[in-house]
Design an enzyme around this catalytic site. Structure first.
Site, short mmCIF file in Angstrom:
data_model
loop_
_atom_site.label_atom_id
_atom_site.label_comp_id
_atom_site.label_asym_id
_atom_site.label_seq_id
_atom_site.Cartn_x
_atom_site.Cartn_y
_atom_site.Cartn_z
N ARG A 246 0.95 -1.19 0.12
CA ARG A 246 -0.02 -0.02 -0.10
C ARG A 246 0.88 1.15 -0.02
O ARG A 246 2.03 1.17 0.66
CB ARG A 246 -1.04 0.07 1.38
CG ARG A 246 -1.81 -1.03 1.24
CD ARG A 246 -2.59 -1.11 2.63
NE ARG A 246 -3.60 -2.31 2.62
CZ ARG A 246 -3.31 -3.39 3.05
NH1 ARG A 246 -2.19 -3.60 3.46
NH2 ARG A 246 -4.54 -4.26 3.02
N LYS A 273 -2.37 -2.18 8.06
CA LYS A 273 -3.80 -2.00 7.95
C LYS A 273 -4.53 -3.03 8.84
O LYS A 273 -5.40 -2.88 9.55
CB LYS A 273 -4.54 -2.12 6.95
CG LYS A 273 -5.99 -1.86 6.57
CD LYS A 273 -6.56 -2.08 5.18
CE LYS A 273 -8.03 -1.84 5.23
NZ LYS A 273 -8.53 -1.75 3.74
N HIS A 333 -3.43 2.49 -5.58
CA HIS A 333 -3.63 1.26 -5.12
C HIS A 333 -4.21 0.35 -6.24
O HIS A 333 -4.00 -0.95 -6.03
CB HIS A 333 -5.20 1.47 -4.02
CG HIS A 333 -5.58 0.23 -3.44
ND1 HIS A 333 -5.07 0.20 -1.93
CD2 HIS A 333 -6.36 -0.57 -3.62
CE1 HIS A 333 -5.34 -0.97 -1.54
NE2 HIS A 333 -6.20 -1.34 -2.40
N ARG A 336 -2.01 -2.88 -6.80
CA ARG A 336 -2.16 -4.05 -6.31
C ARG A 336 -3.04 -5.05 -6.77
O ARG A 336 -3.15 -6.12 -6.97
CB ARG A 336 -2.72 -3.71 -4.81
CG ARG A 336 -1.48 -3.17 -3.89
CD ARG A 336 -2.26 -2.63 -2.51
NE ARG A 336 -2.69 -3.30 -1.69
CZ ARG A 336 -2.48 -4.26 -1.04
NH1 ARG A 336 -1.29 -4.43 -0.55
NH2 ARG A 336 -3.18 -5.27 -0.24
N HIS A 359 -3.08 -9.87 2.95
CA HIS A 359 -4.56 -9.83 3.30
C HIS A 359 -4.55 -10.84 4.39
O HIS A 359 -3.95 -12.05 4.49
CB HIS A 359 -5.34 -10.31 2.00
CG HIS A 359 -5.33 -9.29 0.93
ND1 HIS A 359 -6.09 -9.47 -0.20
CD2 HIS A 359 -5.28 -8.08 1.21
CE1 HIS A 359 -5.96 -8.28 -0.83
NE2 HIS A 359 -5.87 -7.41 -0.10
N TYR A 369 -4.87 -21.12 11.74
CA TYR A 369 -3.75 -22.10 11.53
C TYR A 369 -3.01 -21.92 10.31
O TYR A 369 -1.82 -22.50 10.36
CB TYR A 369 -4.53 -23.58 11.35
CG TYR A 369 -5.35 -23.99 12.49
CD1 TYR A 369 -4.41 -24.43 13.49
CD2 TYR A 369 -6.42 -23.66 12.81
CE1 TYR A 369 -4.99 -24.96 14.87
CE2 TYR A 369 -7.09 -24.16 14.14
CZ TYR A 369 -6.36 -24.69 15.00
OH TYR A 369 -6.87 -25.25 15.99
#
Length: 402
Positions: A246, A273, A333, A336, A359, A369
């Protein structure tokens, strides 16, 4: 035979005894005299079948005349079925409430208290955005106003004024106001939250950042490099593109986050973020760019602010670069999204792609996990992405130019 009324002379002559005793003035009013010399006015009355005592104050601070006046008012309350003890307690609470409102009831004071309570739970980028939007739209409108005087109509008018030119900001402002007035209500500064419902703002379809078409990538980079912008500004944009990060992660970067020998960039959780540390394996082109940049600065920040000592480059700087070079419609952006599209269309591992983009997986069990960093796979993927953007020889030229 009626009891004689008290006199000032009798009150002054009354002496303490070994035990409590009372001098009655009639109608339930009496002066309690204690062994320690304390003299307390009391009114004995019955309410709902129970005998109770209402304290009227100490003598001589409360004179005989003042005690009789307080007694008269209290008897009138009892006659109306009101308990003067609870009535006095409510009056004290109301007085404290008025004092609280006087000290802490202005809109800007409540905003400060709300931010002090909530800012520690937010990412620095979110805090800066909130500070910017509150400072631009809310404080100039309501600063100095008693928060209880601000009406729903006024709030709705402000939001509707902002929405046409900045719909996302209008939605943010409504969320801020909701939190501010909830805080005020929790502390007794307003009776209810007057913030209008979400429906006053138009529902808008989700929009995605428009990426640059693939066939314009090399021309775009060439135009950026040929511009008259500062080398550091160009480098910040290229770093954003090469690592799929970002823009605020790039503009706010500091040298202690980088290990150029290992070709790793570790962004601390407070700058992310999702509030989770993010490790980016750097492609060769990014390492060369950073090595060249390192030789030109003594700042702790990769991209120091030109106006604020110790600060970092404004996020707006990169947008201004695009506008000056004729790419005002392109979102930073969006690079991305471009990376994600390219990787997915090439059949790359979705987990690797998502980790590159930092993410957090929506599936709670999988998120809990699946802690794999996929460093090797991500290094390979980002290197191939960098090769697409900048062939090695082009990267060398850019590094030398920086």
């Amino acid at each position: 035979m009626a009891l004689a009324k008290l006199t000032d002379v009798a009150l002054r002559k009354a002496k303490p005894a070994e035990k409590d005793y009372r001098l009655s003035d009639g109608g339930g009013l009496a002066l309690l005299i204690r062994p320690n010399g304390a003299r307390l006015w009391q009114y004995r009355f019955r309410h709902n079948g129970r005998e109770q005592i209402h304290s009227l104050g100490a003598y001589p601070e409360i004179t005989l005349a003042a005690a009789r006046e307080a007694h008269r008012k209290a008897r009138a309350l009892v006659a109306d079925g009101i308990n003067p003890v609870t009535s006095k307690r409510e009056e004290r609470q109301q007085a404290r409430q008025r004092e609280l409102v006087e000290k802490a009831g202005s809109f800007d004071t409540v905003v400060s208290a709300w931010r002090e309570l909530t800012d520690p739970h937010l990412a620095p980028l979110t805090i800066r955005q909130r500070e910017r939007e509150v400072g631009k739209y809310l404080l100039p409108t309501f600063k100095g106003r008693r928060i209880s005087s601000i009406t729903r109509v006024e709030l709705a008018a402000l939001l509707k004024k902002v929405e046409p030119r900045a719909p996302e900001v209008a939605r943010n402002l409504r969320n801020y106001l909701n939190g501010i007035f909830d805080h005020a209500a929790d502390h007794g500064l307003v009776d209810a939250n007057p913030v209008p419902p979400r429906r006053i703002l138009a529902k808008r379809a989700s929009t995605h950042h428009r990426p640059l078409p693939f066939d314009q990538l090399h021309k775009f980079i060439s135009d950026i490099q040929a511009s008259s912008a500062e080398p550091a500004t160009k480098a910040a944009l290229l770093l954003t593109m090469l690592t799929a990060c970002r823009k605020q992660e790039a503009t706010g970067a500091r040298w202690d986050e980088f290990d150029l020998k290992a070709a790793l960039w570790t962004i601390p959780e407070e700058r992310m973020k999702a509030r989770r540390e993010h490790v980016i394996p750097l492609p060769h082109q990014a390492v060369k760019l950073l090595q060249a940049l390192r030789d030109t600065t003594t700042s702790e920040a990769l991209f120091p602010s030109r106006s604020k000592a110790g600060g970092t480059m404004s996020e707006r700087t990169l947008n201004a670069l695009l506008e000056r070079t004729g790419y005002a419609g392109v979102s930073i952006h969006g690079f991305r999204s471009l990376f994600s599209t390219w990787a997915n269309e090439n059949g790359e591992n979705p987990d690797v792609i998502e980790r590159c983009l930092a993410h957090v997986h929506q599936n709670a069990v999988r998120r809990a996990y699946n802690h794999a960093q996929h460093i090797a796979e991500r290094r390979d993927l980002l290197q191939r992405w960098a090769n697409l953007l900048l062939p090695q020889e082009t990267a060398q030229e850019l590094a030398e130019a920086a």
